[in-house]
Design a protein around this motif. Sequence first.
Motif, mmCIF file in Angstrom:
data_model
loop_
_atom_site.group_PDB
_atom_site.id
_atom_site.type_symbol
_atom_site.label_atom_id
_atom_site.label_comp_id
_atom_site.label_asym_id
_atom_site.label_seq_id
_atom_site.Cartn_x
_atom_site.Cartn_y
_atom_site.Cartn_z
ATOM 1 N N ASP A 8 47.352 35.368 40.177
ATOM 2 C CA ASP A 8 48.291 36.066 39.295
ATOM 3 C C ASP A 8 48.452 37.483 39.859
ATOM 4 O O ASP A 8 47.888 38.429 39.325
ATOM 5 C CB ASP A 8 47.638 36.064 37.891
ATOM 6 C CG ASP A 8 48.450 36.738 36.831
ATOM 7 O OD1 ASP A 8 49.668 36.872 36.990
ATOM 8 O OD2 ASP A 8 47.840 37.110 35.803
ATOM 9 N N SER A 36 39.677 35.335 34.487
ATOM 10 C CA SER A 36 40.054 34.151 33.689
ATOM 11 C C SER A 36 40.076 32.873 34.531
ATOM 12 O O SER A 36 39.614 31.818 34.084
ATOM 13 C CB SER A 36 41.420 34.378 33.035
ATOM 14 O OG SER A 36 41.487 35.656 32.468
ATOM 15 N N GLY A 81 37.031 44.930 45.614
ATOM 16 C CA GLY A 81 37.710 45.563 46.753
ATOM 17 C C GLY A 81 39.126 45.050 46.901
ATOM 18 O O GLY A 81 39.667 44.377 46.015
ATOM 19 N N ASP A 82 39.692 45.366 48.054
ATOM 20 C CA ASP A 82 41.100 45.083 48.336
ATOM 21 C C ASP A 82 41.242 43.687 48.952
ATOM 22 O O ASP A 82 40.715 43.425 50.041
ATOM 23 C CB ASP A 82 41.593 46.157 49.324
ATOM 24 C CG ASP A 82 43.059 46.026 49.622
ATOM 25 O OD1 ASP A 82 43.681 45.032 49.217
ATOM 26 O OD2 ASP A 82 43.588 46.935 50.286
ATOM 27 N N SER A 83 41.956 42.820 48.256
ATOM 28 C CA SER A 83 42.043 41.440 48.743
ATOM 29 C C SER A 83 42.811 41.329 50.070
ATOM 30 O O SER A 83 42.613 40.373 50.810
ATOM 31 C CB SER A 83 42.668 40.524 47.684
ATOM 32 O OG SER A 83 43.852 41.065 47.197
ATOM 33 N N THR A 95 47.468 41.712 31.272
ATOM 34 C CA THR A 95 48.025 40.397 31.631
ATOM 35 C C THR A 95 46.948 39.306 31.694
ATOM 36 O O THR A 95 47.051 38.372 32.497
ATOM 37 C CB THR A 95 48.776 40.465 32.982
ATOM 38 O OG1 THR A 95 47.814 40.724 34.010
ATOM 39 C CG2 THR A 95 49.843 41.533 32.991
ATOM 40 N N GLN A 96 45.937 39.432 30.833
ATOM 41 C CA GLN A 96 44.894 38.393 30.803
ATOM 42 C C GLN A 96 45.514 37.031 30.479
ATOM 43 O O GLN A 96 46.262 36.885 29.518
ATOM 44 C CB GLN A 96 43.841 38.737 29.743
ATOM 45 C CG GLN A 96 42.682 37.759 29.708
ATOM 46 C CD GLN A 96 41.693 38.030 28.569
ATOM 47 O OE1 GLN A 96 41.608 39.151 28.061
ATOM 48 N NE2 GLN A 96 40.953 37.013 28.178
ATOM 49 N N LYS A 97 45.223 36.032 31.300
ATOM 50 C CA LYS A 97 45.837 34.707 31.133
ATOM 51 C C LYS A 97 44.927 33.776 30.324
ATOM 52 O O LYS A 97 43.699 33.827 30.449
ATOM 53 C CB LYS A 97 46.088 34.065 32.509
ATOM 54 C CG LYS A 97 47.133 34.802 33.336
ATOM 55 C CD LYS A 97 48.507 34.692 32.716
ATOM 56 C CE LYS A 97 49.603 35.381 33.473
ATOM 57 N NZ LYS A 97 49.592 36.840 33.414
ATOM 58 N N TYR A 145 53.413 41.952 39.753
ATOM 59 C CA TYR A 145 54.772 41.406 39.549
ATOM 60 C C TYR A 145 55.870 42.366 40.010
ATOM 61 O O TYR A 145 57.040 41.991 40.049
ATOM 62 C CB TYR A 145 55.012 41.125 38.062
ATOM 63 C CG TYR A 145 53.855 40.499 37.328
ATOM 64 C CD1 TYR A 145 53.566 39.148 37.485
ATOM 65 C CD2 TYR A 145 53.047 41.245 36.475
ATOM 66 C CE1 TYR A 145 52.509 38.566 36.803
ATOM 67 C CE2 TYR A 145 51.984 40.673 35.802
ATOM 68 C CZ TYR A 145 51.722 39.336 35.970
ATOM 69 O OH TYR A 145 50.671 38.768 35.301
ATOM 70 N N GLU A 194 38.755 41.495 43.041
ATOM 71 C CA GLU A 194 39.454 42.431 42.136
ATOM 72 C C GLU A 194 39.194 43.846 42.634
ATOM 73 O O GLU A 194 38.074 44.199 42.967
ATOM 74 C CB GLU A 194 38.963 42.235 40.688
ATOM 75 C CG GLU A 194 39.419 43.260 39.695
ATOM 76 C CD GLU A 194 40.933 43.437 39.574
ATOM 77 O OE1 GLU A 194 41.668 42.442 39.506
ATOM 78 O OE2 GLU A 194 41.378 44.604 39.564
ATOM 79 N N ILE A 195 40.244 44.661 42.623
ATOM 80 C CA ILE A 195 40.141 46.018 43.181
ATOM 81 C C ILE A 195 39.698 47.064 42.148
ATOM 82 O O ILE A 195 39.167 48.100 42.500
ATOM 83 C CB ILE A 195 41.497 46.418 43.825
ATOM 84 C CG1 ILE A 195 41.323 47.533 44.844
ATOM 85 C CG2 ILE A 195 42.537 46.769 42.766
ATOM 86 C CD1 ILE A 195 42.512 47.698 45.778
ATOM 87 N N HIS A 214 42.890 43.958 29.307
ATOM 88 C CA HIS A 214 43.710 43.753 30.515
ATOM 89 C C HIS A 214 45.099 43.324 30.054
ATOM 90 O O HIS A 214 45.233 42.342 29.323
ATOM 91 C CB HIS A 214 43.081 42.677 31.413
ATOM 92 C CG HIS A 214 43.679 42.670 32.789
ATOM 93 N ND1 HIS A 214 45.003 42.384 33.009
ATOM 94 C CD2 HIS A 214 43.150 42.938 34.004
ATOM 95 C CE1 HIS A 214 45.247 42.483 34.310
ATOM 96 N NE2 HIS A 214 44.142 42.820 34.933
ATOM 97 N N VAL A 233 40.251 40.125 34.954
ATOM 98 C CA VAL A 233 38.983 39.987 34.233
ATOM 99 C C VAL A 233 38.378 38.586 34.389
ATOM 100 O O VAL A 233 37.542 38.162 33.594
ATOM 101 C CB VAL A 233 39.122 40.380 32.749
ATOM 102 C CG1 VAL A 233 39.335 41.883 32.619
ATOM 103 C CG2 VAL A 233 40.261 39.635 32.059
#
Length: 240
Positions: free
Chosen positions: A30, A201, A10-12, A171-173, A33, A217-218, A169, A199
Amino acid sequence: MEENFKLHLGDSYKLIKQIPTASVDLILTDPPYNLSPYSTGNIEFTWRKDLNNDLAEWDKVEFKPADWVSEFKRILKPKGNIFVFCSYNLVGKWHEAFDPEFDTFQFMVWHKTNPPPKVFKAGFLNSCELIVCMWDKGHTWNFGNQKDMHNFIETPICNGPERLKDPHHPTQKPIKVLGHIIKIASNEGDMVFDPFMGVGSTGVAALNLGRKFIGIEIDEKYFKAAEKRLKNAASELKLF
Ligand SMILES: C[S@@+](CC[C@H](N)C(=O)[O-])C[C@H]1O[C@@H](n2cnc3c(N)ncnc32)[C@H](O)[C@@H]1O
């Protein structure tokens, strides 16, 4: 058995309100941006597939660091730390919103040893990412020696078996960067929170180091991938 992780789809902006006051030891996140206004669009080639210069739809929604100050302060324990991956265009906004509210505002640099190439050689590679960080006096801080205290870490971007293929994804870190921060800025058994978990991380790195994790996560496909990764990590660690 007490749960080691709790994930929310959902929406943080809304769900963060359900997190109890002074319950989180480390916010490591993260967020979007807002880099899309600076994108020059895809680069077209006749001899290969286009290079994608656009990040993602979620990056087009305006992200304002100031919207997060009061909730981050409310949920953070007095000895807590905040670490946020941050693009160059938002650094000033993070500083403006958070510096007046915390004793210390600093940043780390993550140097990527394998950044995407720039075919036209008209500027720098995007080989560095900033991570802004803030805390109050008496915060948790685990340093072995002075060498550990450089605000710099160098690793490749996520690749090989660590990089998820489905869903991919953008921008997976890497777990290594997240683990480095988690070790410095929290203790075993502490609660780590990521309101933009992608995802998952941050969650995997937290469980690997004996911390607990809450993630939001949305996007359902990323949420499901995070759930699967965290369940696998927990079962490998024999947490249930
Ligand atoms: C920069 S990515 C995070 C990637 C993550 N570090 C990883 O390793 O997978 C930001 C994520 O925030 C999610 N997101 C954007 N707006 C959101 C919102 N309002 N609530 C929850 N998640 C959101 C996006 O779907 C995206 O997956």
